[in-house]
Design an enzyme around this catalytic site. Structure first.
Site, PDB file in Angstrom:
ATOM      1  N   GLU A   1      -2.568   0.050   6.535  1.00 12.49           N
ATOM      2  CA  GLU A   1      -2.944   1.062   7.539  1.00 12.49           C
ATOM      3  C   GLU A   1      -1.873   2.114   7.757  1.00 12.49           C
ATOM      4  O   GLU A   1      -2.173   3.239   8.177  1.00 12.49           O
ATOM      5  CB  GLU A   1      -3.307   0.383   8.868  1.00 12.49           C
TER       6      GLU A   1
ATOM      7  N   PHE B   1      -8.307 -13.234  19.657  1.00 10.18           N
ATOM      8  CA  PHE B   1      -7.941 -13.075  18.251  1.00 10.18           C
ATOM      9  C   PHE B   1      -7.808 -11.589  17.893  1.00 10.18           C
ATOM     10  O   PHE B   1      -8.682 -10.790  18.194  1.00 10.18           O
ATOM     11  CB  PHE B   1      -9.001 -13.735  17.367  1.00 10.18           C
ATOM     12  N   GLN B   2      -6.700 -11.248  17.295  1.00 11.44           N
ATOM     13  CA  GLN B   2      -6.391  -9.868  16.875  1.00 11.44           C
ATOM     14  C   GLN B   2      -6.410  -8.878  18.031  1.00 11.44           C
ATOM     15  O   GLN B   2      -6.792  -7.729  17.876  1.00 11.44           O
ATOM     16  CB  GLN B   2      -7.313  -9.409  15.735  1.00 11.44           C
TER      17      GLN B   2
ATOM     18  N   LYS C   1     -15.110  -3.419  20.980  1.00 12.18           N
ATOM     19  CA  LYS C   1     -16.231  -3.749  20.091  1.00 12.18           C
ATOM     20  C   LYS C   1     -17.569  -3.587  20.829  1.00 12.18           C
ATOM     21  O   LYS C   1     -18.537  -3.060  20.269  1.00 12.18           O
ATOM     22  CB  LYS C   1     -16.064  -5.178  19.575  1.00 12.18           C
TER      23      LYS C   1
ATOM     24  N   MET D   1      20.863   7.489  -0.199  1.00  8.42           N
ATOM     25  CA  MET D   1      21.457   8.204   0.929  1.00  8.42           C
ATOM     26  C   MET D   1      22.357   7.276   1.751  1.00  8.42           C
ATOM     27  O   MET D   1      23.404   7.694   2.248  1.00  8.42           O
ATOM     28  CB  MET D   1      20.361   8.807   1.810  1.00  8.42           C
TER      29      MET D   1
HETATM   30  C1  TPP Z   1      11.442   3.015   6.881  1.00  3.94           C
HETATM   31  C2  TPP Z   1      12.892   3.381   6.745  1.00  3.94           C
HETATM   32  N1  TPP Z   1      13.826   2.422   6.641  1.00  3.94           N
HETATM   33  C3  TPP Z   1      15.128   2.752   6.494  1.00  3.94           C
HETATM   34  C4  TPP Z   1      15.521   4.069   6.459  1.00  3.94           C
HETATM   35  C5  TPP Z   1      16.998   4.441   6.329  1.00  3.94           C
HETATM   36  N2  TPP Z   1      17.210   5.186   5.085  1.00  3.94           N
HETATM   37  C6  TPP Z   1      17.320   6.529   5.033  1.00  3.94           C
HETATM   38  S1  TPP Z   1      17.533   7.120   3.496  1.00  3.94           S
HETATM   39  C7  TPP Z   1      17.536   5.573   2.848  1.00  3.94           C
HETATM   40  C8  TPP Z   1      17.715   5.344   1.385  1.00  3.94           C
HETATM   41  C9  TPP Z   1      16.603   5.886   0.574  1.00  3.94           C
HETATM   42  O1  TPP Z   1      16.721   5.378  -0.727  1.00  3.94           O
HETATM   43  P1  TPP Z   1      15.742   5.824  -1.871  1.00  3.94           P
HETATM   44  O2  TPP Z   1      14.335   5.751  -1.410  1.00  3.94           O
HETATM   45  O3  TPP Z   1      16.049   5.068  -3.094  1.00  3.94           O
HETATM   46  O4  TPP Z   1      16.095   7.368  -2.039  1.00  3.94           O
HETATM   47  P2  TPP Z   1      17.472   8.069  -2.443  1.00  3.94           P
HETATM   48  O5  TPP Z   1      18.268   8.258  -1.193  1.00  3.94           O
HETATM   49  O6  TPP Z   1      18.163   7.151  -3.416  1.00  3.94           O
HETATM   50  O7  TPP Z   1      17.069   9.363  -3.048  1.00  3.94           O
HETATM   51  C10 TPP Z   1      17.363   4.614   3.849  1.00  3.94           C
HETATM   52  C11 TPP Z   1      17.354   3.147   3.622  1.00  3.94           C
HETATM   53  C12 TPP Z   1      14.503   5.043   6.600  1.00  3.94           C
HETATM   54  N3  TPP Z   1      14.763   6.333   6.623  1.00  3.94           N
HETATM   55  N4  TPP Z   1      13.207   4.663   6.708  1.00  3.94           N
END
Ligand code: TPP
Length: 580
Positions: free
Chosen positions: A49, A111-112, A161, A473
């Site tokens: 979702e 439920f749910q 519902k 990042m």
């Molecule tokens: C749902 C979620 N969890 C954690 C983060 C923290 N976060 C920001 S950038 C990043 C790394 C992203 O890695 P990747 O998708 O491999 O992309 P890259 O930076 O290597 O281009 C993380 C873990 C986030 N932004 N969103």
């Protein structure tokens, strides 16, 4: 004519212009799913979702219309929360419909059962719990009106519902929204206009800060007229990219944490900032205490709560940007700011020599090469849906967006996993446009189950995975600020080419710079979806970087040589905290 509540839902959605809805069924929404078969709305069965909400969001951002998503109660509804929060932070108009347990069971931990209006209260523009069929039509009409008007945002309608099952008279006209307490179109005071015009017509170093609001209010023409007449250079927020053509001579490029050095320096040196439909996010301002201290500030913004929220301004004008500029423009005088513009151009200085693309080909494949080639071979005409991380910033830096609504990205919440489902929504909104996903290996894995949705819907989307083997990042922050202690950032991925095969999708792997062009051109020529696994440099970083909370001019710059090609004390060239 009498209708069940379930039929009323679809009657309303059809009249609201919904052609496609993204969703996932379950017990509490089953009456509505059953009624769906009799209505001309295409239902896209998602795999989670969260995906449905991102698809509705991508649809909304690409089309400018309200996106719609539907799910069941409990886990179905809570799975939507991330997508709703994403839409909220980026002011994207979506309506989410959720089933709820029978009204008599509410509060019994049935439920749910989840109190989804409670759960989503802080991340929706508005939400409703509907317990009677009689209230469904009015509520759905209000939901669409609220989602799209004023500052847009997500609205959730939770319907029990029994409300879906019982019947009542359906009267579309009588259900027209009446919301006396909701005043989405406030107008500015005339005194504010005069104050603004005085500042504008006397500025020596003015700068426009162009945000998402330009796209949402359709104010491109007005902003360009303003900028050209008064010769004001334009700095872009991430979500503003594409609002003004990247190729326009007054467009300077992106501001903020990973903005261009000359843009941030120009902001710090400006004597007037004109904030158009942007909200002074901390990623844009850096240290608020030292932000643009030389500048008077005019903020034009539809949401009054944004004015003076993060940055104190001299003039705050509340209103739709397009309408406000229409009123302001007659008072804006022609001006010549060539000295200021020349000065900014001079500040570009050594930027080109620091650009990874100008460095000799060392055999290394950098994300910048990949994005630049995608931009080049799509002639800048694609809708690019980027995920969150380093690749998102490289996309913003190297894909030159000329067209409005051609960049779709999660700016405010920074939601990894956004890109793939949002691209599906964008493709439904703009079936004739070329849609690209640019995702990291990490974020892609968060919602890659939606590849099955792509296969089931037979969609053509080009997916570029910028695969650096890390949560890039976060690794970059660890490299810069945590002594390279790479806690939980090296990331194992599946073989993306084999994964593509499992969905009967074409997959290619690219490891060399010389192969990028071939892959991009092949993907464009292929009739179906293609996954491209670009194996890029593992430890490349996004430059410039303003460390979180630092002064905007204190940028870490890229060294003037290829760090990967050499060993030794590369970091000594990083100009940590340099103020140039
Ligand atoms: C749902 C979620 N969890 C954690 C983060 C923290 N976060 C920001 S950038 C990043 C790394 C992203 O890695 P990747 O998708 O491999 O992309 P890259 O930076 O290597 O281009 C993380 C873990 C986030 N932004 N969103």
């Amino acid at each position: 004519m009498k209708r069940t509540g379930a039929q009323t839902v679809w009657e309303c959605l059809v009249r609201e212009g919904v052609k496609t809805i993204f969703g996932y069924p379950g017990g509490a929404i089953l009456p509505t799913y059953d009624a769906m078969l009799d209505y001309p709305i295409h239902h896209v069965l998602v795999r989670h979702e969260q995906g449905a909400t991102h698809m509705a969001d991508g649809y909304a951002r690409a089309s400018g219309k309200v996106g719609a998503a539907i799910a069941t109660s409990g886990p179905g509804a809570t799975n939507m929360v991330t997508g709703i929060a994403t839409a909220m932070m980026d002011s994207s108009p979506i309506v989410c419909i959720t089933g709820q347990v029978g009204s008599k069971a509410i509060g019994s931990d049935a439920f749910q059962e989840t109190d989804v209006t409670g759960v989503t209260l802080p991340v929706t523009k508005h939400n409703y719990l509907v317990t009677r069929a009689e209230d469904i039509a009015r509520t759905i009409r209000e939901a669409f009106y609220i989602a799209a008007s004023g500052r847009p945002g997500p609205v959730l309608v939770d319907i029990t519902k029994d409300a879906q099952q019982s019947s009542c008279e359906f009267d579309w006209e009588a259900a027209a929204p009446q919301l006396p307490g909701y005043r989405p179109n406030l107008r500015a005071l005339p005194e504010e206009f005069q104050k603004a015009l005085d500042l504008i017509n006397n500025a020596k170093r003015p700068l426009i800060l162009a945000g998402h609001g330009i796209l949402m209010s359709g104010a491109r023409k007005q902003v360009l007229e303003f900028a050209e007449r008064a010769q004001v250079p334009i700095a872009m927020t991430l979500l503003g990219l594409g609002a003004i053509p990247a190729s326009h001579p007054l467009n300077l490029g992106m501001m903020g944490m990973h903005g261009e050095a000359w843009v941030n320096n120009a902001i710090q040196q400006a004597d007037l900032l004109l904030a158009f439909g942007m909200r002074f996010d901390d990623r844009v301002t850096g240290n608020i205490k030292t932000y643009a201290l030389n500048a008077k500030k005019i903020h034009i913004e539809i949401d009054p709560s944004e004015i003076n929220k993060n940055v104190k301004v001299d003039v705050g004008i509340v209103g739709d940007l397009r309408e406000t500029l229409d009123e302001l423009l007659p008072g804006v005088k022609s001006a010549d700011h060539s000295e200021w513009i020349d000065h900014i151009n001079e500040m570009k200085g050594d930027t080109a020599v620091r650009d990874i693309q100008s460095l000799p080909d060392s055999g290394h494949l950098y994300a910048a090469h990949v994005i630049n080639d995608i931009w080049h071979y799509t002639s800048g005409k694609a809708i690019v849906v980027s995920d969150v991380g380093q690749h998102q910033m490289w996309e913003a830096q190297y894909y030159k967006h000329d067209d409005e609504r051609s960049l779709i990205t999660s700016g405010g919440l920074g939601t990894m996993g956004f890109a793939l489902p949002a691209a599906i929504g964008a493709k439904f909104a703009c079936p004739d446009k070329e849609v690209w996903v640019v995702a990291g290996d990490g974020g892609f894995q968060m919602t890659m189950a939606e590849l099955a949705t792509i296969a089931q819907e037979n969609l053509k989307i080009n997916i570029a995975i910028i695969n650096n083997g890390y949560l890039g990042m976060v690794r970059q922050w660890q490299e810069f600020f945590y002594e390279k202690r790479y806690a939980a950032t090296p990331m194992l991925s599946p073989d993306f080419v084999k994964l593509a095969d499992a969905f009967d999708i074409k997959g290619v792997r690219v490891t060399k710079r010389s192969e990028v062009q071939v892959a991009v051109e092949e993907a464009r020529a292929h009739p179906g979806t293609v996954i491209m696994d670009f194996r890029v440099e593992q430890e490349d970083s996004v430059f410039p970087m303003v460390p979180a909370g630092a002064d905007l001019q204190a940028m870490i710059r890229r060294p003037k040589r290829d760090v990967m090609a050499e060993t030794g004390a590369d970091e000594s060239e990083w100009d940590l905290g340099a103020t140039k």
